[in-house]
Design an enzyme around this catalytic site. Sequence first.
Site, short mmCIF file in Angstrom:
data_model
loop_
_atom_site.label_atom_id
_atom_site.label_comp_id
_atom_site.label_asym_id
_atom_site.label_seq_id
_atom_site.Cartn_x
_atom_site.Cartn_y
_atom_site.Cartn_z
N TYR A 146 42.46 106.06 46.67
CA TYR A 146 42.66 105.95 48.12
C TYR A 146 43.93 106.65 48.58
O TYR A 146 44.15 106.82 49.78
CB TYR A 146 42.69 104.48 48.56
CG TYR A 146 41.37 103.73 48.36
CD1 TYR A 146 40.34 104.30 47.64
CD2 TYR A 146 41.17 102.48 48.89
CE1 TYR A 146 39.14 103.64 47.44
CE2 TYR A 146 39.97 101.79 48.70
CZ TYR A 146 38.96 102.39 47.97
OH TYR A 146 37.78 101.72 47.78
N LYS A 195 37.47 101.69 33.66
CA LYS A 195 36.32 102.50 33.26
C LYS A 195 36.83 103.45 32.17
O LYS A 195 36.78 104.68 32.29
CB LYS A 195 35.75 103.25 34.48
CG LYS A 195 34.45 103.99 34.23
CD LYS A 195 33.25 103.10 34.03
CE LYS A 195 32.03 103.93 33.65
NZ LYS A 195 30.86 103.10 33.26
N ASP A 227 31.58 98.35 35.46
CA ASP A 227 30.15 98.12 35.72
C ASP A 227 29.70 96.80 35.12
O ASP A 227 28.95 96.03 35.73
CB ASP A 227 29.29 99.30 35.23
CG ASP A 227 29.69 99.84 33.88
OD1 ASP A 227 30.69 99.36 33.29
OD2 ASP A 227 28.99 100.75 33.37
N ASP A 251 38.65 96.87 45.42
CA ASP A 251 38.05 96.85 46.75
C ASP A 251 36.59 96.38 46.64
O ASP A 251 36.13 95.48 47.35
CB ASP A 251 38.12 98.27 47.35
CG ASP A 251 37.66 98.33 48.79
OD1 ASP A 251 37.63 97.28 49.45
OD2 ASP A 251 37.32 99.44 49.24
N ASP A 255 34.84 92.25 47.34
CA ASP A 255 33.74 91.95 48.28
C ASP A 255 32.62 91.21 47.55
O ASP A 255 32.04 90.26 48.08
CB ASP A 255 33.17 93.25 48.88
CG ASP A 255 33.85 93.63 50.19
OD1 ASP A 255 35.04 93.31 50.35
OD2 ASP A 255 33.18 94.24 51.05
C1 IPM Z 1 39.86 96.19 52.34
C2 IPM Z 1 39.23 97.21 53.24
C3 IPM Z 1 40.15 98.42 53.30
C4 IPM Z 1 40.33 98.93 51.89
C5 IPM Z 1 39.67 99.54 54.25
C6 IPM Z 1 39.50 99.04 55.66
C7 IPM Z 1 40.58 100.74 54.20
O1 IPM Z 1 37.97 97.54 52.76
O2 IPM Z 1 40.98 95.72 52.66
O3 IPM Z 1 39.28 95.85 51.32
O4 IPM Z 1 39.47 99.61 51.37
O5 IPM Z 1 41.34 98.61 51.29
MG MG Z 2 37.30 96.33 51.19
#
Ligand code: IPM
Ligand code: MG
Length: 366
Positions: A146, A195, A227, A251, A255
């Site tokens: 990133y 990885k 993975d 990231d 989620d």
């Molecule tokens: C998070 C979000 C951010 C990230 C985005 C909005 C840049 O997805 O905080 O997880 O990828 O870090």
């Molecule tokens: Mg995120």
Amino acid sequence: MEYKIGVISGDGIGPEIVAEAKKVLDQVAAKFGHTFLYENILMGGCSIDATGEPLTEEAIAAAKASDAVLMGSIGGNPSTSPWYQLPPDKRPEAGLLRLRKELNLFANLRPAYLYAELREACPLREDIIGDGFDMMILRELTGGLYFGDRKTEEKDGILTATDTLTYNEHEIRRIARRGFDIARKRRKKVTSVDKANVLDSSRLWRKVVEEVAKDYPDVAYEHMLVDNCAMQLVKDPKQFDVILTENMFGDILSDEASMVTGSIGMLASASLNETKFGLYEPSGGSAPDIAGKGIANPIATILSAAMMLRYSFDLDQEAASVETAVKEVLKAGYRTIDIMPQEEAKRRDVTQIRTAQMGDLICGYI
Ligand code: IPM
Ligand code: MG
């Protein structure tokens, strides 16, 4: 005590969920005799609308001048919002990435915990849930893909895009140390995710983690390929205590972990540097589809405020009072729509409530 809190309400559901977290902080202030001074800071789409930039120098200075920053969410719907017609470095997300870098917030803590009351919102089978799970995802936040150089160019008439993934040993060592320190205060297990069967950055990651682990003989650790980790999170989430990983893997995995706890609306997060300063935000996004409807779940933001009390202000008792209040409200059967599954809706002991009611009820238990 008096604390200066920078407040980034942001876009989408951001202002609604931040309002509830402030309500809860004010209740904590009244109960425990503190003063919280808020300063609004613009970031994301609302900042683009007001200033043309997703994050201004003034906003960075205001964040730096605060004791901690509380954030809602930023961004809009990429297929409909005009913010996404702008060049990538002028879009809402660029503001958040820049702020993380400017404040050196390299350690992102994302706790994923299954509340006993929310078992029915968990999409996993009963036998997999067992007596629940409780893990901490520690995501490296200022390096990797990133933040590497990127470009899109035409090579021999063919459009080609490049992103680069770089980590140096210092960046890996400081986040690894943080991971082992956190594990020491929990169940003393680190799963380092990489990885390494493909990437050089992961092979260096593994080597440095091995070195750091030597200083923590009391903490068990293992390596896991990303993975496989994605699969293990739904197959047997109980096995995890601290998941230590790089920026992009964290990231994605965070989620996934949030969804196995029932809803992304429950997941708090803290982004920390080497000092007491931190930026606290829910792990979820700005949910533009439900913005302004008053139905978003403010719990992740309220729990992020509790993390702020604990990590930045050392107010452990106050933080615990917020966390207990959240549990009490869930125990009493109150749910926002995202944690209200169909079958449960039919049960008489569960009540669906709105964003502001959730904030009020949590205040009532503090
Ligand atoms: C998070 C979000 C951010 C990230 C985005 C909005 C840049 O997805 O905080 O997880 O990828 O870090
Ligand atoms: Mg995120």
